[in-house]
Enzyme design. Structure first.
Site, PDB file in Angstrom:
ATOM      1  N   LYS A  95       0.964  -0.553  -0.173  1.00 54.29           N
ATOM      2  CA  LYS A  95       0.166   0.053   0.244  1.00 54.29           C
ATOM      3  C   LYS A  95       0.770   1.392  -0.384  1.00 54.29           C
ATOM      4  CE  LYS A  95       0.810   1.767   4.317  1.00 54.29           C
ATOM      5  NZ  LYS A  95       1.653   2.954   4.223  1.00 54.29           N
ATOM      6  N   ASP A 173       0.713   8.320   3.856  1.00 55.52           N
ATOM      7  CA  ASP A 173       1.169   6.767   4.113  1.00 55.52           C
ATOM      8  C   ASP A 173       0.897   5.995   4.929  1.00 55.52           C
ATOM      9  OD1 ASP A 173       3.620   5.255   2.748  1.00 55.52           O
ATOM     10  OD2 ASP A 173       4.122   4.927   4.566  1.00 55.52           O
TER      11      ASP A 173
END
Length: 320
Positions: A95, A173
């Site tokens: 991811k 993030d």
């Protein structure tokens, strides 16, 4: 492309051998009976005892692999994944699944045309408290949801300047992990209504952010994200319902309901991811959910930006 039977061992090559690959992917692959680490590609070096290559092209050409786990910075994930798909390899994406939503769409379409598996992973959804939290929330009338996701970027991403560059997402993030949990446990879709970014004067991406969401059922969700937290790290989702309160903490590893701790199994996020990947490959399916990434993109579209003091990471100087 080699067709894999359900009992076959999936031979995986890792592209990008940084901290997340070493800390999470290597032990998870080794611990899964259905996967084996067959190669590593990274110009900075590989893993002792495993065939290692200086480039992705070399690994794709020379290594005996069925799939590629893409663990590079997000700015180059699209090109790496596209090359792996072109070589007939199944692909697992760390991811976020790319630098833009458009990249993810291209990869999804390419994998479908090639008959290959593409798995866009959201590791926090596999935390042990997530599914029990989802079950508790189902059918309840929610009043409010609060997200506090604060950590020290110097600790978790030492010297990784890319995280503050375009496509690196900055504080989103880690923040996208919270969004991946929210979109799993909440019953109604979310939309971004407000966002405030705090961006250091010497960086491009935000180091902190406040985001407000509205759910389709009327619930308001407030998220506070910060990359400057020292001391104890905070990854928490607090859900207030008419008849109780749920707190999912430690990134989903701990769960409390009405103040009482709920017993949970040990963490095994990446082990679950690789079991899921093996299942997808064996059954010829893909799993690509861009919803958490879409919320981040919408936050960038809606954001008001405040400039804050410059951010300096001593570990970056050591890499120059």
């Amino acid at each position: 492309m080699t067709t894999r039977a359900p009992g076959d061992t999936l031979r995986i090559g890792i592209a990008g051998f940084g901290k997340i690959a070493r800390d999470q992917h290597v032990p998870a692959i080794a611990g899964c009976e259905r996967t084996t680490l067959a190669a590593v590609a990274d110009p900075a070096g590989g893993l002792d005892g495993t065939p290692s290559f200086a480039s992705l092209d070399d690994m794709l050409r020379e290594a005996d692999i069925d799939a590629v786990a893409v663990c590079t910075p997000p700015q180059i994930r699209h090109d790496v994944a596209l090359a792996a798909l072109a070589a007939g390899k199944h692909v697992l994406l760390e991811k976020p699944p790319g630098a833009t939503l458009g990249e993810v769409d291209i990869l999804s379409r390419t994998a479908e045309r090639a008959g290959l598996t593409l798995f866009a992973t959201w590791h926090s959804r596999h935390a042990p408290g997530v599914e029990p939290a989802r079950a508790w929330i189902a059918g309840r009338k929610l009043r409010a949801v609060r997200v506090t996701w604060k950590e020290d970027v110097r600790r978790w991403h030492p010297g990784q300047a890319w995280i503050f560059e375009p496509g690196g997402l900055g504080v989103f993030d880690p923040g996208i992990n919270a969004f991946s949990i929210l979109t799993r446990i909440l019953p109604a879709p979310l939309r971004v209504t407000e966002a405030t970014f705090r961006t250091p004067e010497n960086r491009t991406a935000p180091i902190a952010a406040d985001v407000r969401f509205a759910a389709a059922d009327g619930v308001v969700v407030d998220a506070a994200l910060d990359f400057r937290q020292e001391g104890p790290q905070t990854w928490e989702i607090d859900v207030e319902a008419d008849d109780g309160r749920l707190v999912l903490s430690a990134g989903g590893a701990e769960l409390a309901i009405d103040g009482g701790a709920i017993s949970l199994p040990p963490e095994g996020e990446y082990a679950d991811i690789y079991t899921r990947f093996a299942d997808l490959v064996a059954t010829g399916q893909s799993d690509v959910d861009p919803t958490p990434f879409g919320l981040v993109a919408d936050a960038f579209l809606m954001a008001r930006t405040e400039t804050v003091d410059a951010f300096h990471d001593p570990a970056e100087a050591g890499k120059r």
